[in-house]
Each structure stands twice: as structure tokens, then as C-alpha cells.
Design an enzyme around this catalytic site. Sequence first.
Site, short mmCIF file in Angstrom:
data_model
loop_
_atom_site.label_atom_id
_atom_site.label_comp_id
_atom_site.label_asym_id
_atom_site.label_seq_id
_atom_site.Cartn_x
_atom_site.Cartn_y
_atom_site.Cartn_z
N GLU A 1 0.83 -1.22 0.00
CA GLU A 1 0.00 0.00 0.00
C GLU A 1 0.86 1.26 0.00
O GLU A 1 0.50 2.25 -0.64
CB GLU A 1 -0.94 -0.03 1.21
CG GLU A 1 -2.03 -1.09 1.05
CD GLU A 1 -2.93 -1.20 2.27
OE1 GLU A 1 -4.13 -0.93 2.14
OE2 GLU A 1 -2.42 -1.55 3.35
N GLU B 1 -4.02 -9.52 3.60
CA GLU B 1 -4.88 -9.24 4.75
C GLU B 1 -6.03 -10.22 4.89
O GLU B 1 -6.45 -10.54 6.02
CB GLU B 1 -5.43 -7.80 4.66
CG GLU B 1 -4.43 -6.71 4.95
CD GLU B 1 -3.64 -6.26 3.74
OE1 GLU B 1 -3.01 -5.20 3.80
OE2 GLU B 1 -3.65 -6.99 2.70
#
Length: 261
Positions: free
Chosen positions: A115, A135
Site C-alpha cells: 500500500e 490481509e
Amino acid sequence: MPDPVILSETKGAVAVLTFNRPAALNAIDAATLKAFEAAFIAAEQDAAVRVIVITGAGEKAFVAGGDIGDLESRQGLPHYLEFGEELHRVFNRVEACDKPTIAAVNGFALGGGTELLLCTDMRLVADTARLGLPEINLGLFPGAGGTQRLIREISPCRAREMMFTGSQITAQEAVELGLCNRVVPRAELMTEAMKLAERCASKSPLILKLMKRTLRQGAQMPLPQALAHEHAMIGLVLDAADAHEGCRAFLEKRPAQFTGR
């Protein structure tokens, strides 16, 4: 005294910010995020710095994601939302920075690591590196901009596959997907990152700033409005002293001396 979690070094016109928690694979906890924000703001506001390089300490990781222990210690929705807001604020700042940013991905860039690199302008990736948004394997999903930035950078079906399965991709796959610029041997990564940074630093900082703003803002517009925006911005460029210096240098067959005006 413990080692600083973020190392900041200036080499000429290039600032190098290094995540320095190698024992934790440079995972991001609240203290590391705060330190990174402070170091990034300092580099951003330093007039002598023209390019910012971000990397990780050690042989294994760029940033291996969020610190799971830190995340698990949080209790209650307000606490989670606060940390999420902090992540978005810092990562948005990296993305909106007027100076070119380069991620030198020296190892695992997972979760928050991917990210973060999605917020940078250019990405060199070591041949040993792995990227991904795992995740989902923890009962989570990317919440620091990953769901939105990844699906805008690569094909939506590949972005969904990465996020739905939590699978990692190799450095070469990252380049083939258009997620990174090129693969570099691990031992040569910082040398190549600095070469790229120095090439960018030799250009006009004013024109780079205006071009970055044109690219970023125009990407959010329909094409006719984006072209009108570009037209307005090039007017500012043509009125800049650096534009005239660049043209004179070309005609006089000499290197341009850009001042940022």
C-alpha cells in the site's frame, strides 16, 4: 538508546528514508508511522531535497505490512478508526508530494508495504522481493488505500485475485503487471535507485511539481476536462524561468542550470 525506527539521510539533492525495524521485518506500528511521517515532512519541506527514496533496512523486508501485535492490541472501533485515519493521512501525503518519490523495494512488501509503494511515483524492486496484500488471510482487507489504488493501477481481475486470495507475487510478476518499473539484482538496488533519483533531481523542481500535479489531478477528470487542465498548466510552465533556461541551454549546447523558478 534504541535505534531510530526511521533512518533519514540526505545525499546531495536526494533524501533516503529507511524503515529500520529489521527484526520485525520493518512492520509498521503507531510509533513507526509517526516517525516516518515526521521524516517525510522534513524531506518534503527541505528546499535542498528534490527527490525522496523510501526503502527498508536489512536483507528481508521493505515493509512487511502492519505490526500484527500492535493491531491486535487495539480495542474498540474508535481506536481502529483513529489508526486507519493516521495511515491514510500519511500515505495520502506521500502520494500528493510535489517531489518525485521512489520506492526501493529490497524484500517483502506485503500489506501496508504494498500500500505504501502504491503511493510512490516509481518503484525499483529487488529480484528477491515479494509483493502482496495478504490481509484476507487474517480476516482483514487492505485498509490503507490498497483496495482503491491497486484496482486503478493493474487490471481489476488481477487486483481482485491478489486481494481475494492473499497470494504473493514475485518481483518479475510485479513488473509484468505494471506495478513496478523494473527488477534489479538485490546487491545493486540502492545504486540503481540513486541513479534514477539523481536523474530526476537534475531536472527543474518547479516543472516536476507542475507535471506531478497535472498527472495527479488530470487522472481524476474526464479526458476533455483533463486536457483543458493540462492546457492551463502548460501556460504556467511556459512562463517559468526554468523553461527559458532549458530552451537557452539547448540552443547554446550546454547543460541547463535549473533554479526552480
